[in-house]
Design a protein around this motif. Sequence first.
Motif, PDB file in Angstrom:
ATOM      1  N   CYS A  10      43.250  48.116  39.549  1.00  0.00           N
ATOM      2  CA  CYS A  10      42.027  48.062  40.335  1.00  0.00           C
ATOM      3  C   CYS A  10      41.992  49.243  41.296  1.00  0.00           C
ATOM      4  O   CYS A  10      43.000  49.888  41.534  1.00  0.00           O
ATOM      5  N   VAL A  19      37.715  46.864  38.668  1.00  0.00           N
ATOM      6  CA  VAL A  19      38.717  45.907  38.221  1.00  0.00           C
ATOM      7  C   VAL A  19      38.907  46.052  36.719  1.00  0.00           C
ATOM      8  O   VAL A  19      37.943  46.063  35.949  1.00  0.00           O
ATOM      9  N   VAL A  21      39.804  44.341  33.512  1.00  0.00           N
ATOM     10  CA  VAL A  21      39.867  42.972  33.003  1.00  0.00           C
ATOM     11  C   VAL A  21      40.205  42.910  31.518  1.00  0.00           C
ATOM     12  O   VAL A  21      40.412  41.825  30.982  1.00  0.00           O
ATOM     13  N   ALA A  29      33.720  38.485  32.733  1.00  0.00           N
ATOM     14  CA  ALA A  29      33.600  39.112  34.059  1.00  0.00           C
ATOM     15  C   ALA A  29      32.156  39.521  34.329  1.00  0.00           C
ATOM     16  O   ALA A  29      31.636  39.316  35.429  1.00  0.00           O
ATOM     17  N   VAL A  35      28.582  41.513  39.386  1.00  0.00           N
ATOM     18  CA  VAL A  35      29.539  42.269  38.576  1.00  0.00           C
ATOM     19  C   VAL A  35      28.742  43.063  37.555  1.00  0.00           C
ATOM     20  O   VAL A  35      27.812  42.553  36.947  1.00  0.00           O
ATOM     21  N   VAL A  52      32.829  45.365  40.798  1.00  0.00           N
ATOM     22  CA  VAL A  52      32.501  44.147  41.524  1.00  0.00           C
ATOM     23  C   VAL A  52      31.893  44.567  42.855  1.00  0.00           C
ATOM     24  O   VAL A  52      32.553  45.235  43.667  1.00  0.00           O
ATOM     25  N   ILE A  57      32.610  39.639  46.997  1.00  0.00           N
ATOM     26  CA  ILE A  57      33.930  39.621  47.643  1.00  0.00           C
ATOM     27  C   ILE A  57      33.719  39.408  49.143  1.00  0.00           C
ATOM     28  O   ILE A  57      33.899  40.296  49.952  1.00  0.00           O
ATOM     29  N   GLU A  62      38.451  35.602  47.526  1.00  0.00           N
ATOM     30  CA  GLU A  62      37.719  36.209  46.420  1.00  0.00           C
ATOM     31  C   GLU A  62      38.322  37.557  46.049  1.00  0.00           C
ATOM     32  O   GLU A  62      38.457  37.871  44.869  1.00  0.00           O
ATOM     33  N   ARG A  65      41.472  36.923  44.156  1.00  0.00           N
ATOM     34  CA  ARG A  65      41.190  36.414  42.812  1.00  0.00           C
ATOM     35  C   ARG A  65      40.927  37.565  41.847  1.00  0.00           C
ATOM     36  O   ARG A  65      41.442  37.584  40.729  1.00  0.00           O
ATOM     37  N   TRP A  66      40.143  38.563  42.287  1.00  0.00           N
ATOM     38  CA  TRP A  66      39.868  39.720  41.421  1.00  0.00           C
ATOM     39  C   TRP A  66      41.119  40.557  41.190  1.00  0.00           C
ATOM     40  O   TRP A  66      41.374  41.020  40.077  1.00  0.00           O
ATOM     41  N   ARG A  69      43.293  38.767  38.761  1.00  0.00           N
ATOM     42  CA  ARG A  69      42.725  38.879  37.411  1.00  0.00           C
ATOM     43  C   ARG A  69      43.122  40.202  36.770  1.00  0.00           C
ATOM     44  O   ARG A  69      43.533  40.254  35.612  1.00  0.00           O
TER      45      ARG A  69
END
Length: 80
Positions: A10, A19, A21, A29, A35, A52, A57, A62, A65-66, A69
Motif C-alpha cells: 500500500c 491498496v 488487493v 474491493a 473505492v 481508497v 477511511i 478502517e 482493515r485496508w 487486506r
Amino acid sequence: MLHGRGHMCCSVTANALMVRVGTDGYTAALAENHVRPMEMGGGRRPCGFVLVDPAAIESDDELHRWIKRARTFVSTLPVK
C-alpha cells in the motif's frame, strides 16, 4: 509500504490510499464505497490495485482493515 516479503502492499497518493488487493480481490474491493480503480499514466489500470478515497477511511480501524487486506494478499506472493 513494503511487506516483509519485499512487495509493495500500500501507499499514500496525493488524494487516496493505494491498496494492493490482487486480481481475486479486485472486484470485491471495487464494490465498496469510495473505492476506484488505480489509474496510471496513459490510462492504464493495473488489475489488483485500487485507490481508497479518504471518505472510506474515517477511523483507524478502517485504515488498519485496508492495510491488513493488502498485507494478507502480499503474503501469498513469493519472496522477492
